[in-house]
Design a protein around this motif. Structure first.
Motif, PDB file in Angstrom:
ATOM      1  N   ILE A  25       0.841  -1.202   0.000  1.00 12.57           N
ATOM      2  CA  ILE A  25       0.000   0.000   0.000  1.00 12.57           C
ATOM      3  C   ILE A  25       0.874   1.250   0.000  1.00 12.57           C
ATOM      4  O   ILE A  25       0.630   2.192  -0.759  1.00 12.57           O
ATOM      5  N   ASP A  26       1.912   1.250   0.838  1.00 13.75           N
ATOM      6  CA  ASP A  26       2.820   2.407   0.863  1.00 13.75           C
ATOM      7  C   ASP A  26       3.529   2.576  -0.473  1.00 13.75           C
ATOM      8  O   ASP A  26       3.701   3.696  -0.958  1.00 13.75           O
ATOM      9  N   LEU A  27       3.942   1.477  -1.067  1.00 13.79           N
ATOM     10  CA  LEU A  27       4.615   1.511  -2.361  1.00 13.79           C
ATOM     11  C   LEU A  27       3.697   2.098  -3.433  1.00 13.79           C
ATOM     12  O   LEU A  27       4.093   3.010  -4.180  1.00 13.79           O
ATOM     13  N   VAL A  28       2.478   1.610  -3.501  1.00 14.32           N
ATOM     14  CA  VAL A  28       1.519   2.102  -4.493  1.00 14.32           C
ATOM     15  C   VAL A  28       1.189   3.576  -4.244  1.00 14.32           C
ATOM     16  O   VAL A  28       1.116   4.378  -5.189  1.00 14.32           O
ATOM     17  N   THR A  29       1.029   3.945  -2.978  1.00 13.07           N
ATOM     18  CA  THR A  29       0.756   5.345  -2.648  1.00 13.07           C
ATOM     19  C   THR A  29       1.880   6.243  -3.139  1.00 13.07           C
ATOM     20  O   THR A  29       1.630   7.309  -3.723  1.00 13.07           O
ATOM     21  N   GLY A  30       3.112   5.824  -2.914  1.00 13.50           N
ATOM     22  CA  GLY A  30       4.252   6.611  -3.376  1.00 13.50           C
ATOM     23  C   GLY A  30       4.266   6.779  -4.878  1.00 13.50           C
ATOM     24  O   GLY A  30       4.514   7.875  -5.396  1.00 13.50           O
ATOM     25  N   VAL A  31       3.987   5.711  -5.598  1.00 12.96           N
ATOM     26  CA  VAL A  31       3.958   5.787  -7.064  1.00 12.96           C
ATOM     27  C   VAL A  31       2.824   6.708  -7.520  1.00 12.96           C
ATOM     28  O   VAL A  31       3.008   7.542  -8.417  1.00 12.96           O
ATOM     29  N   LEU A  32       1.655   6.573  -6.886  1.00  9.32           N
ATOM     30  CA  LEU A  32       0.521   7.420  -7.274  1.00  9.32           C
ATOM     31  C   LEU A  32       0.794   8.897  -7.003  1.00  9.32           C
ATOM     32  O   LEU A  32       0.303   9.762  -7.743  1.00  9.32           O
ATOM     33  N   LEU A  33       1.577   9.187  -5.968  1.00  9.27           N
ATOM     34  CA  LEU A  33       1.906  10.585  -5.673  1.00  9.27           C
ATOM     35  C   LEU A  33       2.660  11.239  -6.829  1.00  9.27           C
ATOM     36  O   LEU A  33       2.476  12.432  -7.102  1.00  9.27           O
ATOM     37  N   PHE A  34       3.489  10.464  -7.505  1.00  8.30           N
ATOM     38  CA  PHE A  34       4.207  11.023  -8.656  1.00  8.30           C
ATOM     39  C   PHE A  34       3.245  11.466  -9.756  1.00  8.30           C
ATOM     40  O   PHE A  34       3.498  12.436 -10.462  1.00  8.30           O
ATOM     41  N   PHE A  46       1.633  20.161  -0.431  1.00 11.29           N
ATOM     42  CA  PHE A  46       2.889  19.585   0.050  1.00 11.29           C
ATOM     43  C   PHE A  46       3.980  20.638   0.198  1.00 11.29           C
ATOM     44  O   PHE A  46       5.125  20.311   0.475  1.00 11.29           O
ATOM     45  N   GLY A  47       3.636  21.887  -0.047  1.00 10.79           N
ATOM     46  CA  GLY A  47       4.622  22.958   0.075  1.00 10.79           C
ATOM     47  C   GLY A  47       5.549  23.055  -1.118  1.00 10.79           C
ATOM     48  O   GLY A  47       6.652  23.572  -1.017  1.00 10.79           O
ATOM     49  N   GLY A  48       5.110  22.535  -2.238  1.00  8.32           N
ATOM     50  CA  GLY A  48       5.906  22.586  -3.461  1.00  8.32           C
ATOM     51  C   GLY A  48       6.186  21.201  -4.003  1.00  8.32           C
ATOM     52  O   GLY A  48       5.927  20.191  -3.350  1.00  8.32           O
ATOM     53  N   SER A  49       6.742  21.176  -5.207  1.00  8.71           N
ATOM     54  CA  SER A  49       6.995  19.885  -5.843  1.00  8.71           C
ATOM     55  C   SER A  49       8.050  19.087  -5.086  1.00  8.71           C
ATOM     56  O   SER A  49       7.996  17.856  -5.053  1.00  8.71           O
ATOM     57  N   GLY A  50       8.999  19.768  -4.451  1.00  5.67           N
ATOM     58  CA  GLY A  50      10.017  19.068  -3.667  1.00  5.67           C
ATOM     59  C   GLY A  50       9.401  18.280  -2.519  1.00  5.67           C
ATOM     60  O   GLY A  50       9.803  17.142  -2.237  1.00  5.67           O
ATOM     61  N   GLY A  51       8.416  18.869  -1.854  1.00  2.47           N
ATOM     62  CA  GLY A  51       7.734  18.182  -0.761  1.00  2.47           C
ATOM     63  C   GLY A  51       6.964  16.974  -1.240  1.00  2.47           C
ATOM     64  O   GLY A  51       6.959  15.917  -0.599  1.00  2.47           O
ATOM     65  N   LEU A  52       6.303  17.114  -2.388  1.00  2.00           N
ATOM     66  CA  LEU A  52       5.543  16.000  -2.950  1.00  2.00           C
ATOM     67  C   LEU A  52       6.477  14.874  -3.381  1.00  2.00           C
ATOM     68  O   LEU A  52       6.214  13.702  -3.099  1.00  2.00           O
ATOM     69  N   ILE A  53       7.564  15.221  -4.022  1.00  2.00           N
ATOM     70  CA  ILE A  53       8.532  14.198  -4.452  1.00  2.00           C
ATOM     71  C   ILE A  53       9.141  13.507  -3.240  1.00  2.00           C
ATOM     72  O   ILE A  53       9.288  12.276  -3.221  1.00  2.00           O
ATOM     73  N   ALA A  54       9.463  14.265  -2.206  1.00  2.00           N
ATOM     74  CA  ALA A  54      10.027  13.668  -0.990  1.00  2.00           C
ATOM     75  C   ALA A  54       9.031  12.711  -0.346  1.00  2.00           C
ATOM     76  O   ALA A  54       9.401  11.619   0.109  1.00  2.00           O
ATOM     77  N   ALA A  56       6.617  11.105  -1.878  1.00  2.00           N
ATOM     78  CA  ALA A  56       6.480   9.944  -2.753  1.00  2.00           C
ATOM     79  C   ALA A  56       7.647   8.980  -2.570  1.00  2.00           C
ATOM     80  O   ALA A  56       7.451   7.768  -2.403  1.00  2.00           O
ATOM     81  N   VAL A  57       8.855   9.509  -2.581  1.00  2.00           N
ATOM     82  CA  VAL A  57      10.043   8.665  -2.419  1.00  2.00           C
ATOM     83  C   VAL A  57      10.044   8.025  -1.030  1.00  2.00           C
ATOM     84  O   VAL A  57      10.326   6.832  -0.876  1.00  2.00           O
ATOM     85  N   GLY A  58       9.696   8.814  -0.017  1.00  2.00           N
ATOM     86  CA  GLY A  58       9.636   8.276   1.341  1.00  2.00           C
ATOM     87  C   GLY A  58       8.647   7.134   1.462  1.00  2.00           C
ATOM     88  O   GLY A  58       8.927   6.106   2.082  1.00  2.00           O
ATOM     89  N   SER A  59       7.487   7.301   0.866  1.00  2.00           N
ATOM     90  CA  SER A  59       6.462   6.260   0.900  1.00  2.00           C
ATOM     91  C   SER A  59       6.940   4.998   0.182  1.00  2.00           C
ATOM     92  O   SER A  59       6.717   3.876   0.661  1.00  2.00           O
ATOM     93  N   VAL A 100      -6.389  13.406   6.124  1.00  2.00           N
ATOM     94  CA  VAL A 100      -7.007  14.595   6.713  1.00  2.00           C
ATOM     95  C   VAL A 100      -6.845  15.791   5.789  1.00  2.00           C
ATOM     96  O   VAL A 100      -7.774  16.573   5.599  1.00  2.00           O
ATOM     97  N   ALA A 101      -5.688  15.941   5.184  1.00  2.00           N
ATOM     98  CA  ALA A 101      -5.447  17.064   4.273  1.00  2.00           C
ATOM     99  C   ALA A 101      -6.092  16.827   2.913  1.00  2.00           C
ATOM    100  O   ALA A 101      -6.084  17.708   2.066  1.00  2.00           O
ATOM    101  N   TYR A 102      -6.630  15.606   2.717  1.00  2.00           N
ATOM    102  CA  TYR A 102      -7.297  15.249   1.464  1.00  2.00           C
ATOM    103  C   TYR A 102      -6.369  15.434   0.272  1.00  2.00           C
ATOM    104  O   TYR A 102      -6.757  15.900  -0.783  1.00  2.00           O
ATOM    105  N   LEU A 103      -5.097  15.058   0.469  1.00  2.65           N
ATOM    106  CA  LEU A 103      -4.119  15.245  -0.600  1.00  2.65           C
ATOM    107  C   LEU A 103      -3.987  14.009  -1.479  1.00  2.65           C
ATOM    108  O   LEU A 103      -3.553  14.094  -2.607  1.00  2.65           O
ATOM    109  N   GLY A 104      -4.322  12.870  -0.946  1.00  2.00           N
ATOM    110  CA  GLY A 104      -4.195  11.648  -1.730  1.00  2.00           C
ATOM    111  C   GLY A 104      -5.579  11.114  -2.043  1.00  2.00           C
ATOM    112  O   GLY A 104      -6.536  11.852  -2.223  1.00  2.00           O
ATOM    113  N   ILE A 105      -5.664   9.813  -2.067  1.00  2.00           N
ATOM    114  CA  ILE A 105      -6.945   9.148  -2.262  1.00  2.00           C
ATOM    115  C   ILE A 105      -7.398   8.748  -0.865  1.00  2.00           C
ATOM    116  O   ILE A 105      -6.862   7.806  -0.292  1.00  2.00           O
TER     117      ILE A 105
END
Length: 134
Positions: A25-34, A46-54, A56-59, A100-105
């Motif tokens: 689930i974490d792996l798929v979430t990270g890929v979907l974030l990209f 996410f405070g910018g594309s750097g935050g979103l990429i971080a 995604a990679v972290g997940s 809570v932030a409704y940023l993902g699915i």
């Protein structure tokens, strides 16, 4: 009840399977974030594309490590138990933020949070503790 060398309680098998699922689930979430990089509203959240990429990679990293360590849990590795616990707590925090932030699915985030919470709880039951001690 003591376990015979080489056998494991059914709960440990369930923990191993759930840990593997939580990792996926974490792996798929990270890929979907990209795939959300073109969405400016999500990127801003996410405070910018750097935050979103971080995130995604972290997940993805948490997911891969958790999925790999699921095998260690099945073998009774105390180190795998500790690392998976820490990673699942991090996953719970990340999923809670995203839901809570409704940023993902949101449904996927709540599902991931639930699976991670069950893994952490089951890892520290008395029966699991006895298995990891042996």
């Amino acid at each position: 009840m003591s376990t015979v060398q080489g056998s494991r309680p059914v709960t440990i098998t369930i923990i191993g399977v759930l840990a593997f699922i939580a990792g996926l689930i974490d792996l798929v979430t990270g890929v979907l974030l990209f795939f959300l990089l073109p969405n400016e509203e999500v990127v801003a959240g996410f405070g910018g594309s750097g935050g979103l990429i971080a995130a995604a990679v972290g997940s993805i990293v948490v997911g891969l490590i958790t999925a790999v360590l699921a095998g260690g849990l099945l073998k009774g590795s105390g180190i795998a138990r500790l690392i998976v616990t820490v990673l699942q707590v991090l996953s719970i925090i990340g999923s809670l933020f995203m839901a809570v932030a409704y940023l993902g699915i949101p449904v996927g985030e709540w599902l991931g949070l639930a699976v991670s919470a069950v893994v952490v709880i089951l890892l520290w039951t008395p029966k699991a503790s006895a298995f990891f001690r042996d």
